[in-house]
Design an enzyme around this catalytic site. Structure first.
Site, PDB file in Angstrom:
ATOM      1  N   ALA A  11       9.413  -1.140   6.489  1.00  0.00           N
ATOM      2  CA  ALA A  11       8.630  -1.484   5.502  1.00  0.00           C
ATOM      3  C   ALA A  11       8.983  -2.159   4.354  1.00  0.00           C
ATOM      4  O   ALA A  11      10.376  -2.093   3.954  1.00  0.00           O
ATOM      5  CB  ALA A  11       7.738  -0.179   5.003  1.00  0.00           C
TER       6      ALA A  11
ATOM      7  N   ASP B 224       0.934  -1.079   0.226  1.00  0.00           N
ATOM      8  CA  ASP B 224       0.059   0.100  -0.146  1.00  0.00           C
ATOM      9  C   ASP B 224       0.685   1.209  -0.027  1.00  0.00           C
ATOM     10  O   ASP B 224       1.932   1.271  -0.655  1.00  0.00           O
ATOM     11  CB  ASP B 224      -1.138  -0.004   1.277  1.00  0.00           C
TER      12      ASP B 224
ATOM     13  N   CYS C 218       1.057   1.754   5.256  1.00  0.00           N
ATOM     14  CA  CYS C 218       0.959   0.184   4.563  1.00  0.00           C
ATOM     15  C   CYS C 218      -0.676   0.035   4.676  1.00  0.00           C
ATOM     16  O   CYS C 218      -1.209  -1.110   4.552  1.00  0.00           O
ATOM     17  CB  CYS C 218       1.668  -0.696   5.390  1.00  0.00           C
TER      18      CYS C 218
END
Length: 233
Positions: free
Chosen positions: A160, A91, A191
């Site tokens: 991430a 995302d 995310c």
């Protein structure tokens, strides 16, 4: 199989410039693989590992939701930040100064053909590096990346991840917060996961700043060991 990895330290570099550079290396490797197959030859493919820091930027993966960006285009400009929709998984995330971004562009045919193993080894690279600073980090079930205090109300993400792969060639990678300005994460739902905090290595260690080059060295050491690779001369 060519297990040599060419390591490139790009310093602070614009996100789009770096993305274009990644794409050029990625396409070069793909084209060689296709040509090898078509012409029944076996010219070794190259592997690369790019280390970089980006100016403030938000990137949205192909499965991401634009609603996870919480500020307007005008506010982005006011913060000297840019925004890109990109072709990795995952995302929305933030990159900025004080964050080590690692982009392995590997032909996994040189190592192993298992994308889940690839992601787990990238996470393990970060987990082993953080352990050298006395931090116990781990995976969070169903969520990529590296976390602290998983399963508690204090769970927070320190690294991430989002990758792309085609014909076993990888690009994109991980982003480890070392001396990151965590205020920039307030402008997104990182995310796409609501209610989870984000942290940085310097915050966890109670230091103003952690040596970025030292962290890069440790990351590279663990990466090479886990992938049974060697640095290209």
């Amino acid at each position: 199989m060519n297990k040599a990895v060419e390591v490139k330290y790009l310093g602070i570099k614009d996100y789009k410039e770096t993305w274009d550079y990644q794409e050029s290396l990625f396409k070069k490797t793909l084209e060689l693989k296709i040509r090898n197959r078509r012409e029944e030859q076996n010219i070794p493919t190259q592997n690369y590992f790019l280390f970089v820091e980006h100016p403030h930027v938000y990137t949205l993966g192909k499965s991401g939701d634009l609603e996870n960006l919480l500020i307007s285009e005008k506010e982005l400009k006011e913060k000297n930040a840019t925004f890109y929709k990109i072709n990795r998984g995952g995302d929305i995330t933030y990159h900025g100064p004080g964050q080590i971004v690692g982009y392995p562009i590997l032909d996994l045919d040189n190592f192993f053909t298992d994308i889940h193993k690839y992601l787990r080894l990238l996470e393990e690279t970060v987990i082993l590096t953080l352990a050298e600073y006395g931090l116990k980090s781990e995976r969070s079930p169903g969520e990529t990346g590296v976390w602290l205090d998983v399963g508690t109300p204090f769970a927070r993400k320190i690294c991430a991840m989002g990758v792309r792969a085609s014909r076993w060639v990888t690009m994109h990678g991980f982003a480890l917060n070392v001396n990151a300005d965590l205020g920039f994460f307030d402008n997104i739902i990182p995310c796409g996961i609501k209610g989870k905090a984000v942290t940085s290595l310097n915050v966890e260690l109670g230091k103003k700043e952690v040596n970025v080059e030292e962290v890069q060295e440790k990351l590279l050491k663990h990466f090479m060991e886990l992938f049974e690779a060697e640095e290209a001369s």
